[in-house]
Design an enzyme around this catalytic site. Structure first.
Site, PDB file in Angstrom:
ATOM      1  N   CYS A 115       0.815  -1.228   0.000  1.00 21.34           N
ATOM      2  CA  CYS A 115       0.000   0.000   0.000  1.00 21.34           C
ATOM      3  C   CYS A 115       0.846   1.274   0.000  1.00 21.34           C
ATOM      4  CB  CYS A 115      -0.943   0.006   1.198  1.00 21.34           C
ATOM      5  SG  CYS A 115      -2.118  -1.344   1.147  1.00 21.34           S
ATOM      6  N   HIS A 253      -3.357   7.326   2.492  1.00 25.79           N
ATOM      7  CA  HIS A 253      -3.751   6.011   1.974  1.00 25.79           C
ATOM      8  C   HIS A 253      -5.167   5.723   2.453  1.00 25.79           C
ATOM      9  CE1 HIS A 253      -3.951   1.895   0.925  1.00 25.79           C
ATOM     10  NE2 HIS A 253      -3.803   1.434   2.154  1.00 25.79           N
ATOM     11  N   ASN A 283     -10.153  -0.072  -0.329  1.00 22.28           N
ATOM     12  CA  ASN A 283      -8.690  -0.003  -0.237  1.00 22.28           C
ATOM     13  C   ASN A 283      -8.093  -0.552  -1.532  1.00 22.28           C
ATOM     14  OD1 ASN A 283      -5.990  -0.340   0.269  1.00 22.28           O
ATOM     15  ND2 ASN A 283      -6.255  -1.275   2.291  1.00 22.28           N
TER      16      ASN A 283
END
Ligand code: UT7
Length: 326
Positions: A115, A253, A283
């Protein structure tokens, strides 16, 4: 004093065609829209269909970023793709996109920091650009984590989505004053491999010979996330002298709205400065920050001269921040 800075020339993004709502998932696993929204803020995500892969989504985002910059691939000298879900074990997704852009010069390579990949990618690009070795770099964050999700595991399958985002960075001469310079002002990358098993895939080319599926100890990740995020942001403040009051935008994020809000709260970042897209994208791993950037920029929120803080945290654990003036 004149110094080189990496200035954003264009931004673009791409999403798969198919939207999957919480209600649709609730028909397949024991979950509910209420649980997902309350615990994560996610309402829907985009899932790649047949023919949609990391390279096709990454290519679309790249084309959009080049168009926004008013450039073609002839103007680039490097492509960096951050992804954990390449089309193939090799060749890299970056070289596949390079070929489809019709680019036969320069170089292209993938990086893998889960990520945090996009912020790692911006950091690497910034080093190439400020060293004077390269002039224009395309940085793409793309993931199709849906391909390595266990769709029977309700603790993970509700969280992730697919997508891609890209930016074009150019080396430009600036005055060397963080208060007025445009471009990347400071970057900070971190990792601590001891946390690897808390968020990982169950396989890989050199162990099982398969990609494995994603597993996560969600609570453990959550527990560390806010501290790690605030660490690298505090590092960015220490390097530049800025504080949360100076930021125009915080583009974190997009894993969980509760993590984003807790981090912003801890750092004293006003809620109206926080870009949130996790509600619509879920996500999307390495794609989440450039997707959020493209969304806020496309809505006319992020404008030239704005001070923008990027931040990521993910598998590894890896975490990173990049502070830039748009
Ligand atoms: O991008 C990389 C970084 N990743 C992250 O930042 C993710 C970090 N972690 C999180 O966002 C959160 O920990 C989750 C959203 C994954 C989970 O939220 P939580 O508040 O930590 O819930 P939990 O794991 O403690 O689970 C609470 C309950 C459990 O039931 P019991 O044991 O209390 O009976 C779970 O089994 O919720 C249950 N549960 C679910 N219920 C309905 C877990 N998943 C679901 C689900 N639907 N999808």
């Amino acid at each position: 004093m004149t110094i080189k800075r990496s200035v954003v020339l264009g931004v673009g993004s791409a999403l798969p065609a198919r939207v999957v709502t919480n209600e649709e998932l609730a028909k397949k696993v024991d979950t509910s829209d209420e649980w997902i929204v309350q615990r994560t803020g996610i309402r829907q995500r985009y899932i790649a269909g047949e023919g949609e892969t990391s390279s096709t989504l990454g290519l679309k985002a790249a084309e959009a970023a080049l168009k926004d910059a008013g450039l073609t691939s002839a103007d680039l000298d490097l492509i960096i793709v951050a992804t954990t879900t390449p089309d193939l074990t090799f060749p890299s997704t970056a070289t596949q996109i390079q070929a489809r852009l019709g680019m036969t010069h320069g170089a292209a390579f993938d990086i893998q920091a889960v990520c945090s990949g996009f912020v790692y990618g911006v950091t690497i690009a910034d080093k190439f650009l400020t060293s004077g070795s390269h002039n224009r770099i395309l940085v793409i964050g793309v993931d199709t984590l849906s391909r390595i999700i266990d769709w029977n595991d309700r603790t993970t399958c509700v969280l992730f989505g697919d997508g891609a985002g890209a930016i074009v960075l150019e080396a430009q001469n600036q005055k060397g004053d963080v208060n007025t310079d445009r471009g990347v002002l400071t970057t900070h990358i971190r990792s601590d491999g001891r946390h690897g098993p808390k968020l990982c895939a169950t396989g890989g080319p050199s162990t099982t010979g398969t990609s494995g599926v994603l597993t996560m100890e969600g609570k453990e990740v959550f527990k560390h996330a806010v501290g790690m995020i605030t660490d690298v942001i505090t590092d960015a403040y220490a390097a530049t002298g800025f504080t949360s009051d100076d930021l125009d935008w915080f583009v974190p994020h997009q894993a969980n709205k509760r993590i984003i809000n807790s981090s912003a709260d801890k750092l004293g970042i006003a809620p109206e400065k926080v870009v949130i897209t996790v509600d619509r994208h879920g996500n999307t791993s390495a794609a989440s920050i450039p997707l959020a950037l493209a969304t806020a920029y496309g809505e006319g929120r992020i404008k030239k001269g704005d001070l923008v803080m990027l931040e990521a945290m993910g598998g590894g654990f890896t975490w990173a921040s990049a502070l830039l003036r748009w």
